[in-house]
Scaffold this motif. Structure first.
Motif, PDB file in Angstrom:
ATOM      1  N   PHE A   1      10.089  72.963  22.537  1.00  0.00           N
ATOM      2  CA  PHE A   1      11.416  71.557  22.068  1.00  0.00           C
ATOM      3  C   PHE A   1      11.987  72.915  22.502  1.00  0.00           C
ATOM      4  N   ALA A   2      12.246  74.049  21.196  1.00  0.00           N
ATOM      5  CA  ALA A   2      13.352  74.417  21.190  1.00  0.00           C
ATOM      6  C   ALA A   2      13.536  75.184  22.276  1.00  0.00           C
ATOM      7  N   GLY A   3      12.926  76.434  22.644  1.00  0.00           N
ATOM      8  CA  GLY A   3      12.832  77.377  23.638  1.00  0.00           C
ATOM      9  C   GLY A   3      13.104  76.353  25.196  1.00  0.00           C
ATOM     10  N   LEU A   4      12.640  75.212  25.584  1.00  0.00           N
ATOM     11  CA  LEU A   4      13.269  74.459  26.225  1.00  0.00           C
ATOM     12  C   LEU A   4      14.809  73.691  26.189  1.00  0.00           C
ATOM     13  N   ALA A   5      14.854  73.322  24.956  1.00  0.00           N
ATOM     14  CA  ALA A   5      16.789  73.397  24.821  1.00  0.00           C
ATOM     15  C   ALA A   5      17.298  74.231  24.637  1.00  0.00           C
ATOM     16  N   ALA A   6      17.375  75.239  24.783  1.00  0.00           N
ATOM     17  CA  ALA A   6      17.937  76.847  24.373  1.00  0.00           C
ATOM     18  C   ALA A   6      17.841  77.491  26.022  1.00  0.00           C
ATOM     19  N   ASP A   7      16.706  77.467  26.861  1.00  0.00           N
ATOM     20  CA  ASP A   7      17.204  77.957  28.114  1.00  0.00           C
ATOM     21  C   ASP A   7      17.749  76.588  29.062  1.00  0.00           C
ATOM     22  N   TYR A   8      18.033  75.314  28.828  1.00  0.00           N
ATOM     23  CA  TYR A   8      18.264  74.423  30.150  1.00  0.00           C
ATOM     24  C   TYR A   8      19.870  73.989  29.695  1.00  0.00           C
ATOM     25  N   ALA A   9      20.376  75.139  27.528  1.00  0.00           N
ATOM     26  CA  ALA A   9      21.385  75.175  27.404  1.00  0.00           C
ATOM     27  C   ALA A   9      21.957  76.055  27.927  1.00  0.00           C
ATOM     28  N   LEU A  10      20.860  77.544  28.173  1.00  0.00           N
ATOM     29  CA  LEU A  10      21.870  78.401  28.972  1.00  0.00           C
ATOM     30  C   LEU A  10      22.368  78.059  30.355  1.00  0.00           C
ATOM     31  N   THR A  11      21.434  77.387  31.239  1.00  0.00           N
ATOM     32  CA  THR A  11      21.051  77.205  32.583  1.00  0.00           C
ATOM     33  C   THR A  11      22.667  76.474  32.795  1.00  0.00           C
ATOM     34  N   ALA A  12      22.688  75.611  32.086  1.00  0.00           N
ATOM     35  CA  ALA A  12      24.047  75.159  32.106  1.00  0.00           C
ATOM     36  C   ALA A  12      25.109  75.393  32.046  1.00  0.00           C
TER      37      ALA A  12
END
Length: 293
Positions: free
Chosen positions: A282-293
């Motif tokens: 989850f942390a990797g998924l959330a961080a990845d979406y946060a970066l691409t946002a």
């Protein structure tokens, strides 16, 4: 009933719902959050997020109460469970059923606030799965597979709540990954109870897999990770997501090391450690979406 008796009864209800041991909440919550983040392409609507987090806590609580009702004749004979409120006689079977139904109805009431017909329809199988799973330990040799479906059902519900439709190409991969993970970690749990389960005639994956238990767990963890990698690839996820997968792989390897002697307490610690596996994804998924946002 005196105030002391009421306090004791309330405490027994909390223990019956396992709110003193939140590991089950976490293990049910992580795949639900995976589904919400994939469906929303990042942080979901706050109302939807609240309903699913609260619903996770409530449905896990309802499931624990009905589980102890189903196991009321077995738990007194198992060292780890004999002091549970129902097994010890501090809560009656009728109270456990009423509590489970009441909590499930609260969860359903929360879900209605989304005004989403598809999510409501998907909630019905979720309730059936939660009620049926505790009894499968008498019928099938791999009850963990039913638990895997039950613990994965929040994923299509998350897509329904966010998108009002279900992207089955994504949902199927995510559910399959989670089912592999659930069977893996719940086999660790079953390994801790294997001796008692054999005595009382309860079926489990640990008994089914026998001396190949750790090998099968390793294969299941590997399959879960590969499916998550495939999902990340088709949804265009970046390095942070795959970094989270790598950390989860490290967690799986550590759990193999923990259980190298199959000592029951070590197996239970490995089960608990899967919280970090789910969190890493989850942390990797959330961080990845946060970066691409």
């Amino acid at each position: 009933m005196t105030m002391t008796a009421l306090t004791d009864k309330f405490r027994d209800y909390l223990v019956l719902m396992r709110l003193d041991r939140p590991i089950g909440i976490y293990l049910l919550l992580w795949p639900t959050l995976w589904g919400l983040w994939f469906a929303a392409g990042g942080v979901p609507d706050a109302h939807v997020l609240f309903v699913f987090v609260a619903g996770t806590v409530l449905m896990r609580s309802a499931g624990c109460a009905i589980n102890d009702f189903a196991d009321r004749d077995f738990d007194p004979h198992v060292a780890r469970t004999r002091d549970r409120p129902l097994a010890a006689g501090r809560v009656t079977p009728e109270e456990a059923v009423r509590l489970s139904v009441a909590v499930a109805l609260i969860a359903f009431g929360l879900l209605t606030s989304l005004k989403n017909t598809l999510a409501l329809l998907l909630a019905l199988p979720a309730v059936i799965l939660a009620a049926v799973y505790p009894f499968t330990k008498r019928w099938i040799s791999l009850p963990q597979a039913v638990l895997g479906v039950a613990f994965s059902w929040g994923i299509p519900m998350a897509y329904a709540a966010v998108r009002h439709t279900i992207a089955w190409n994504e949902v199927a991969l995510l559910m399959a990954a989670n089912m592999c993970w659930v069977i893996a970690y719940d086999t660790f749990y079953a390994m801790a109870d294997r001796a008692d389960d054999l005595k009382i005639g309860v079926k489990s994956s640990a008994i089914l897999f026998g001396r190949y238990d750790r090998l099968v767990i390793g294969v299941l963890h590997g399959a879960a990770l590969l499916l998550l990698i495939c999902l990340g690839w088709i949804t265009g996820r970046g390095a942070l997501y795959f970094g989270g997968i790598a950390v989860a792989a490290g967690c799986a390897l550590y759990e193999q090391y923990l259980t190298r002697t199959r000592e029951p307490q070590a197996c239970f610690r490995a089960f608990l450690h899967n919280n970090w596996f789910g969190l890493a994804v989850f942390a990797g998924l959330a961080a990845d979406y946060a970066l691409t946002a």
